[in-house]
Design a protein around this motif. Structure first.
Motif, PDB file in Angstrom:
ATOM      1  N   LEU A 132      83.445  -8.409  51.686  1.00 19.39           N
ATOM      2  CA  LEU A 132      81.919  -8.924  50.797  1.00 19.39           C
ATOM      3  C   LEU A 132      81.909  -8.618  48.960  1.00 19.39           C
ATOM      4  O   LEU A 132      81.613  -8.979  48.275  1.00 19.39           O
ATOM      5  N   PHE A 133      81.680  -7.290  49.578  1.00 16.06           N
ATOM      6  CA  PHE A 133      81.785  -6.290  48.495  1.00 16.06           C
ATOM      7  C   PHE A 133      83.356  -6.243  47.735  1.00 16.06           C
ATOM      8  O   PHE A 133      82.242  -6.585  46.754  1.00 16.06           O
ATOM      9  N   ALA A 134      83.937  -6.509  48.407  1.00 16.13           N
ATOM     10  CA  ALA A 134      85.319  -6.256  47.340  1.00 16.13           C
ATOM     11  C   ALA A 134      85.757  -7.350  46.178  1.00 16.13           C
ATOM     12  O   ALA A 134      85.690  -7.532  45.452  1.00 16.13           O
ATOM     13  N   ILE A 135      85.469  -8.764  47.291  1.00 17.09           N
ATOM     14  CA  ILE A 135      85.099  -9.628  46.611  1.00 17.09           C
ATOM     15  C   ILE A 135      83.618  -9.939  45.382  1.00 17.09           C
ATOM     16  O   ILE A 135      84.265 -10.331  44.158  1.00 17.09           O
ATOM     17  N   SER A 136      83.315  -9.600  45.890  1.00 13.60           N
ATOM     18  CA  SER A 136      81.701  -9.870  44.863  1.00 13.60           C
ATOM     19  C   SER A 136      82.045  -8.656  43.124  1.00 13.60           C
ATOM     20  O   SER A 136      81.383  -8.916  42.285  1.00 13.60           O
ATOM     21  N   ASN A 163      84.322  -7.689  42.383  1.00 13.53           N
ATOM     22  CA  ASN A 163      85.402  -7.940  41.653  1.00 13.53           C
ATOM     23  C   ASN A 163      85.652  -8.934  40.922  1.00 13.53           C
ATOM     24  O   ASN A 163      85.894  -8.873  39.288  1.00 13.53           O
ATOM     25  N   GLY A 164      84.735  -9.936  40.854  1.00 17.29           N
ATOM     26  CA  GLY A 164      84.202 -10.934  40.565  1.00 17.29           C
ATOM     27  C   GLY A 164      82.946 -10.898  39.010  1.00 17.29           C
ATOM     28  O   GLY A 164      83.978 -11.223  37.955  1.00 17.29           O
ATOM     29  N   HIS A 165      82.567 -10.076  39.877  1.00 22.67           N
ATOM     30  CA  HIS A 165      81.948  -9.871  38.674  1.00 22.67           C
ATOM     31  C   HIS A 165      82.150  -8.659  37.206  1.00 22.67           C
ATOM     32  O   HIS A 165      81.852  -8.820  36.071  1.00 22.67           O
ATOM     33  N   GLU A 166      82.867  -7.842  37.477  1.00 26.05           N
ATOM     34  CA  GLU A 166      83.917  -7.069  36.731  1.00 26.05           C
ATOM     35  C   GLU A 166      85.043  -8.325  36.526  1.00 26.05           C
ATOM     36  O   GLU A 166      85.218  -7.502  34.548  1.00 26.05           O
ATOM     37  N   GLN A 167      84.956  -9.288  36.454  1.00 29.38           N
ATOM     38  CA  GLN A 167      86.092  -9.922  36.097  1.00 29.38           C
ATOM     39  C   GLN A 167      85.279 -10.596  34.786  1.00 29.38           C
ATOM     40  O   GLN A 167      85.781 -11.185  33.712  1.00 29.38           O
ATOM     41  N   ALA A 191      83.649 -18.294  42.984  1.00 33.44           N
ATOM     42  CA  ALA A 191      82.332 -17.892  42.374  1.00 33.44           C
ATOM     43  C   ALA A 191      81.264 -18.002  43.434  1.00 33.44           C
ATOM     44  O   ALA A 191      80.238 -17.817  42.997  1.00 33.44           O
ATOM     45  N   ARG A 192      81.504 -19.203  43.855  1.00 36.59           N
ATOM     46  CA  ARG A 192      80.218 -19.315  45.055  1.00 36.59           C
ATOM     47  C   ARG A 192      79.676 -18.055  45.471  1.00 36.59           C
ATOM     48  O   ARG A 192      78.255 -17.641  46.192  1.00 36.59           O
ATOM     49  N   VAL A 193      80.956 -17.790  46.112  1.00 39.01           N
ATOM     50  CA  VAL A 193      80.805 -16.130  47.382  1.00 39.01           C
ATOM     51  C   VAL A 193      80.850 -15.086  46.071  1.00 39.01           C
ATOM     52  O   VAL A 193      79.187 -14.631  46.700  1.00 39.01           O
ATOM     53  N   VAL A 194      80.924 -15.011  45.891  1.00 39.12           N
ATOM     54  CA  VAL A 194      80.267 -14.268  44.233  1.00 39.12           C
ATOM     55  C   VAL A 194      78.863 -14.425  44.217  1.00 39.12           C
ATOM     56  O   VAL A 194      78.297 -12.932  44.398  1.00 39.12           O
ATOM     57  N   GLN A 195      77.994 -15.384  43.750  1.00 36.87           N
ATOM     58  CA  GLN A 195      76.910 -15.715  43.017  1.00 36.87           C
ATOM     59  C   GLN A 195      76.181 -15.845  43.993  1.00 36.87           C
ATOM     60  O   GLN A 195      74.903 -15.249  44.326  1.00 36.87           O
ATOM     61  N   TYR A 196      76.399 -16.686  45.120  1.00 36.28           N
ATOM     62  CA  TYR A 196      75.727 -17.167  45.881  1.00 36.28           C
ATOM     63  C   TYR A 196      75.464 -16.272  47.615  1.00 36.28           C
ATOM     64  O   TYR A 196      74.772 -16.485  48.480  1.00 36.28           O
ATOM     65  N   GLU A 197      75.915 -15.076  47.839  1.00 42.04           N
ATOM     66  CA  GLU A 197      76.194 -14.427  48.781  1.00 42.04           C
ATOM     67  C   GLU A 197      75.904 -12.947  48.325  1.00 42.04           C
ATOM     68  O   GLU A 197      75.982 -12.004  49.235  1.00 42.04           O
ATOM     69  N   LEU A 198      74.810 -12.729  47.437  1.00 42.50           N
ATOM     70  CA  LEU A 198      75.262 -11.316  46.952  1.00 42.50           C
ATOM     71  C   LEU A 198      73.607 -10.809  47.519  1.00 42.50           C
ATOM     72  O   LEU A 198      73.962  -9.627  48.418  1.00 42.50           O
ATOM     73  N   GLN A 199      72.778 -11.752  48.678  1.00 42.24           N
ATOM     74  CA  GLN A 199      71.650 -10.835  49.302  1.00 42.24           C
ATOM     75  C   GLN A 199      72.321 -10.419  50.705  1.00 42.24           C
ATOM     76  O   GLN A 199      71.526  -9.559  51.220  1.00 42.24           O
TER      77      GLN A 199
END
Length: 203
Positions: free
Chosen positions: A64-68, A70-74, A111-119
């Motif tokens: 999850l961290f790798a996905i999140s 990377n999405g935020h870095e993009q 993006a749904r995973v990147v933005q909505y699984e932060l917690q």
């Protein structure tokens, strides 16, 4: 799930097996939610054994961290590439929103995973992603502030304005699908116009 799609989503991630696992995790998290997804689910979706997953990622949280991250870095790169340009603030803001919205539409499942699984991120990993989010917000706030200074925008609180325009883009990932009959690029243009009006730019 295809090799070409995972390479398109994460061109900087190596090897291909790691990208396949990230794509499988995205699909699993989007379908079941992070907490209901097991590492066995992810490995099966990637066509790999559960043991093979741990060769590339030590845990589900690491995936999850790798996905999140990377999405935020993009998206940070996307905003950075426009925010420091020479165009007037209103044109930079329009371009930022067009690109930001188009990214969240085009990559809506990621993006749904990147933005909505932060917690679900562990504290240390969450802090890394939160810093990326702050950097994105600060860039947008600086463009808005410059626009206010030059008389192009009329807003009250700069931080609220920056968060509001970014929230519009983030929310696209929640509802967008390929069935709506509107391309990400077209949607981005519409949102660009909406945000300029929201910031008080006469258009």
């Amino acid at each position: 799930m295809t090799v070409s799609l995972s390479a398109e989503l994460w061109p900087d991630v190596q090897p291909d097996a790691a990208r396949r696992l990230m794509l499988a995790a995205v699909e699993s998290f989007a379908a079941r939610g992070y907490h209901a997804t097991t590492t066995r689910d992810i490995a099966a979706a990637a066509g790999m054994s559960p043991a093979a997953l741990y060769v590339h990622f030590p845990s589900k949280a690491a995936l999850l961290f790798a996905i999140s991250r990377n999405g935020h870095e993009q998206t940070l790169t996307l905003v950075e590439s426009v925010a420091g340009g020479d165009e007037p603030p209103r044109e930079r803001m329009r371009k930022i929103i067009e690109d930001f919205v188009a990214w969240h539409a085009r990559r809506h499942t990621v993006a749904r995973v990147v933005q909505y699984e932060l917690q679900a991120l562990p504290e240390q990993e969450y802090a890394v992603v939160a810093d990326l989010r702050r950097r994105i917000e600060n860039l947008v706030r600086e463009v808005i502030a410059e626009g206010v200074e030059k008389g192009e925008f009329t807003v009250g609180d700069l931080r609220t304005a920056a968060r509001a325009v970014l929230s519009l883009g983030v929310d696209v990932a929640r509802w967008y699908s390929d069935r709506i009959g509107k391309t990400p690029k077209a949607l981005g243009r519409e949102y660009g116009e909406l945000v300029l009006r929201m910031l008080g730019a006469g258009i």
